[in-house]
Design a protein around this motif. Structure first.
Motif, PDB file in Angstrom:
ATOM      1  N   THR A  59       0.817  -1.222   0.000  1.00 24.75           N
ATOM      2  CA  THR A  59       0.000   0.000   0.000  1.00 24.75           C
ATOM      3  C   THR A  59       0.846   1.266   0.000  1.00 24.75           C
ATOM      4  O   THR A  59       0.468   2.257  -0.627  1.00 24.75           O
ATOM      5  N   ASP A  60       1.991   1.250   0.656  1.00 22.35           N
ATOM      6  CA  ASP A  60       2.828   2.456   0.703  1.00 22.35           C
ATOM      7  C   ASP A  60       3.617   2.671  -0.592  1.00 22.35           C
ATOM      8  O   ASP A  60       4.280   3.699  -0.752  1.00 22.35           O
ATOM      9  N   GLU A  61       3.538   1.737  -1.536  1.00 23.92           N
ATOM     10  CA  GLU A  61       4.231   1.877  -2.816  1.00 23.92           C
ATOM     11  C   GLU A  61       3.296   2.319  -3.940  1.00 23.92           C
ATOM     12  O   GLU A  61       3.723   2.483  -5.074  1.00 23.92           O
ATOM     13  N   ILE A  62       2.023   2.522  -3.603  1.00 23.20           N
ATOM     14  CA  ILE A  62       1.016   2.904  -4.596  1.00 23.20           C
ATOM     15  C   ILE A  62       0.431   4.255  -4.209  1.00 23.20           C
ATOM     16  O   ILE A  62       0.085   4.483  -3.046  1.00 23.20           O
ATOM     17  N   ASP A  63       0.321   5.144  -5.195  1.00 27.13           N
ATOM     18  CA  ASP A  63      -0.304   6.452  -4.999  1.00 27.13           C
ATOM     19  C   ASP A  63      -1.519   6.563  -5.906  1.00 27.13           C
ATOM     20  O   ASP A  63      -1.452   6.208  -7.092  1.00 27.13           O
ATOM     21  N   ILE A  64      -2.612   7.082  -5.351  1.00 26.06           N
ATOM     22  CA  ILE A  64      -3.819   7.337  -6.118  1.00 26.06           C
ATOM     23  C   ILE A  64      -4.130   8.817  -5.965  1.00 26.06           C
ATOM     24  O   ILE A  64      -4.304   9.304  -4.846  1.00 26.06           O
ATOM     25  N   VAL A  65      -4.196   9.523  -7.088  1.00 33.76           N
ATOM     26  CA  VAL A  65      -4.475  10.956  -7.073  1.00 33.76           C
ATOM     27  C   VAL A  65      -5.683  11.208  -7.960  1.00 33.76           C
ATOM     28  O   VAL A  65      -5.683  10.852  -9.145  1.00 33.76           O
ATOM     29  N   GLN A  68      -9.585  16.873 -11.202  1.00 34.01           N
ATOM     30  CA  GLN A  68     -10.786  17.090 -11.995  1.00 34.01           C
ATOM     31  C   GLN A  68     -10.709  16.265 -13.279  1.00 34.01           C
ATOM     32  O   GLN A  68      -9.813  16.444 -14.084  1.00 34.01           O
ATOM     33  N   ASN A  69     -11.622  15.342 -13.433  1.00 33.46           N
ATOM     34  CA  ASN A  69     -11.768  14.486 -14.609  1.00 33.46           C
ATOM     35  C   ASN A  69     -10.554  13.605 -14.896  1.00 33.46           C
ATOM     36  O   ASN A  69     -10.382  13.139 -16.019  1.00 33.46           O
ATOM     37  N   LEU A  70      -9.704  13.366 -13.898  1.00 38.82           N
ATOM     38  CA  LEU A  70      -8.546  12.502 -14.098  1.00 38.82           C
ATOM     39  C   LEU A  70      -8.248  11.730 -12.826  1.00 38.82           C
ATOM     40  O   LEU A  70      -8.235  12.295 -11.734  1.00 38.82           O
ATOM     41  N   LEU A  71      -8.025  10.436 -12.995  1.00 42.89           N
ATOM     42  CA  LEU A  71      -7.590   9.581 -11.896  1.00 42.89           C
ATOM     43  C   LEU A  71      -6.230   9.034 -12.294  1.00 42.89           C
ATOM     44  O   LEU A  71      -6.078   8.427 -13.359  1.00 42.89           O
ATOM     45  N   LEU A  72      -5.231   9.262 -11.446  1.00 42.72           N
ATOM     46  CA  LEU A  72      -3.865   8.827 -11.719  1.00 42.72           C
ATOM     47  C   LEU A  72      -3.466   7.810 -10.660  1.00 42.72           C
ATOM     48  O   LEU A  72      -3.479   8.103  -9.469  1.00 42.72           O
ATOM     49  N   VAL A  73      -3.142   6.600 -11.115  1.00 43.20           N
ATOM     50  CA  VAL A  73      -2.696   5.531 -10.219  1.00 43.20           C
ATOM     51  C   VAL A  73      -1.252   5.228 -10.601  1.00 43.20           C
ATOM     52  O   VAL A  73      -0.959   4.919 -11.758  1.00 43.20           O
ATOM     53  N   SER A  74      -0.355   5.338  -9.624  1.00 41.08           N
ATOM     54  CA  SER A  74       1.048   5.067  -9.910  1.00 41.08           C
ATOM     55  C   SER A  74       1.633   4.187  -8.819  1.00 41.08           C
ATOM     56  O   SER A  74       1.194   4.209  -7.674  1.00 41.08           O
ATOM     57  N   GLY A  75       2.623   3.410  -9.196  1.00 40.57           N
ATOM     58  CA  GLY A  75       3.306   2.528  -8.258  1.00 40.57           C
ATOM     59  C   GLY A  75       4.795   2.613  -8.463  1.00 40.57           C
ATOM     60  O   GLY A  75       5.271   2.662  -9.601  1.00 40.57           O
ATOM     61  N   LYS A  76       5.511   2.658  -7.368  1.00 38.20           N
ATOM     62  CA  LYS A  76       6.973   2.706  -7.443  1.00 38.20           C
ATOM     63  C   LYS A  76       7.520   1.727  -6.419  1.00 38.20           C
ATOM     64  O   LYS A  76       7.294   1.875  -5.220  1.00 38.20           O
ATOM     65  N   LYS A  77       8.238   0.731  -6.917  1.00 39.92           N
ATOM     66  CA  LYS A  77       8.846  -0.266  -6.046  1.00 39.92           C
ATOM     67  C   LYS A  77      10.070   0.317  -5.361  1.00 39.92           C
ATOM     68  O   LYS A  77      10.831   1.068  -5.960  1.00 39.92           O
ATOM     69  N   ASN A 112     -13.758   4.881  -2.689  1.00 42.24           N
ATOM     70  CA  ASN A 112     -12.994   3.977  -1.835  1.00 42.24           C
ATOM     71  C   ASN A 112     -11.886   3.332  -2.665  1.00 42.24           C
ATOM     72  O   ASN A 112     -12.017   3.166  -3.868  1.00 42.24           O
ATOM     73  N   ALA A 113     -10.799   2.964  -2.001  1.00 42.89           N
ATOM     74  CA  ALA A 113      -9.728   2.201  -2.642  1.00 42.89           C
ATOM     75  C   ALA A 113      -9.223   1.168  -1.644  1.00 42.89           C
ATOM     76  O   ALA A 113      -9.084   1.464  -0.459  1.00 42.89           O
ATOM     77  N   ALA A 114      -8.971  -0.048  -2.125  1.00 42.92           N
ATOM     78  CA  ALA A 114      -8.510  -1.120  -1.239  1.00 42.92           C
ATOM     79  C   ALA A 114      -7.541  -2.022  -2.002  1.00 42.92           C
ATOM     80  O   ALA A 114      -7.673  -2.230  -3.208  1.00 42.92           O
ATOM     81  N   LEU A 115      -6.562  -2.545  -1.275  1.00 45.62           N
ATOM     82  CA  LEU A 115      -5.581  -3.467  -1.841  1.00 45.62           C
ATOM     83  C   LEU A 115      -5.687  -4.791  -1.095  1.00 45.62           C
ATOM     84  O   LEU A 115      -5.507  -4.841   0.123  1.00 45.62           O
ATOM     85  N   ALA A 116      -6.009  -5.855  -1.826  1.00 49.22           N
ATOM     86  CA  ALA A 116      -6.126  -7.185  -1.219  1.00 49.22           C
ATOM     87  C   ALA A 116      -5.770  -8.234  -2.262  1.00 49.22           C
ATOM     88  O   ALA A 116      -6.219  -8.156  -3.419  1.00 49.22           O
ATOM     89  N   ASP A 117      -4.972  -9.194  -1.877  1.00 49.18           N
ATOM     90  CA  ASP A 117      -4.610 -10.336  -2.725  1.00 49.18           C
ATOM     91  C   ASP A 117      -4.001  -9.898  -4.066  1.00 49.18           C
ATOM     92  O   ASP A 117      -4.249 -10.525  -5.096  1.00 49.18           O
TER      93      ASP A 117
END
Length: 158
Positions: A59-65, A68-77, A112-117
């Motif tokens: 969860t701490d390696e994923i950012d959700i921003v 307006q009219n944009l959803l940005l999901v990014s992940g950095k290992k 809502n956002a959730a990380l599982a499995d």
């Protein structure tokens, strides 16, 4: 891949520029990177869910921003040491950094956002304000140009 030219349609429409921009942007993205894979589903009339396969991310390696009219999901290992990498005999799970953009319609917000499995689920809801919902307009029985029905009763008495 051939591109479709929307120029003739732009000339005969008013207020749909954003729609054509989205169509052109999606055709450019179609040839881009498809990591991580994702599903889009409609869970109810005005509810949606995005599910991204992000195996190996915490969860701490994923950012959700949400903008307006944009959803940005990014992940950095996090960078692993040479000792941790050398322990693998085969590294088949992609752990590379990613950035995934989703164009959102007006009045769509992240609920809502959730990380599982290894799956990141993002629930979206569309909430149209009452002022933007369709409303019935009453038709008066007066003649065209007859504004007497709009005058205030006390104004006629004066």
């Amino acid at each position: 891949m051939s591109r479709f030219d929307f120029t003739p349609y732009r000339r005969s429409t008013i207020g749909f520029d954003r729609l054509f921009d989205l169509l052109e942007a999606s055709s450019r993205q179609a040839s881009g990177d498809n990591y991580p894979p994702f599903n889009l589903e409609r869970t109810a009339e005005d509810r949606y869910r995005i599910t991204l396969a992000v195996a190996g991310f915490k969860t701490d390696e994923i950012d959700i921003v949400a903008q307006q009219n944009l959803l940005l999901v990014s992940g950095k290992k996090a960078d692993e040491s040479a000792e941790q990498r050398s322990a693998f005999l085969h590294l088949g799970i992609a752990n590379r950094s990613f950035e995934r953009r989703f164009e959102l319609a007006d009045f769509v917000r992240v609920e809502n956002a959730a990380l599982a499995d290894g799956l990141l689920t993002i629930d979206l809801v569309r909430e149209v304000p009452d002022t933007m919902k369709p409303r019935k307009i009453a038709i008066s029985g007066g003649q065209p140009g007859d504004h007497s029905i709009l005058t205030h009763p006390t104004a006629e008495a004066a």
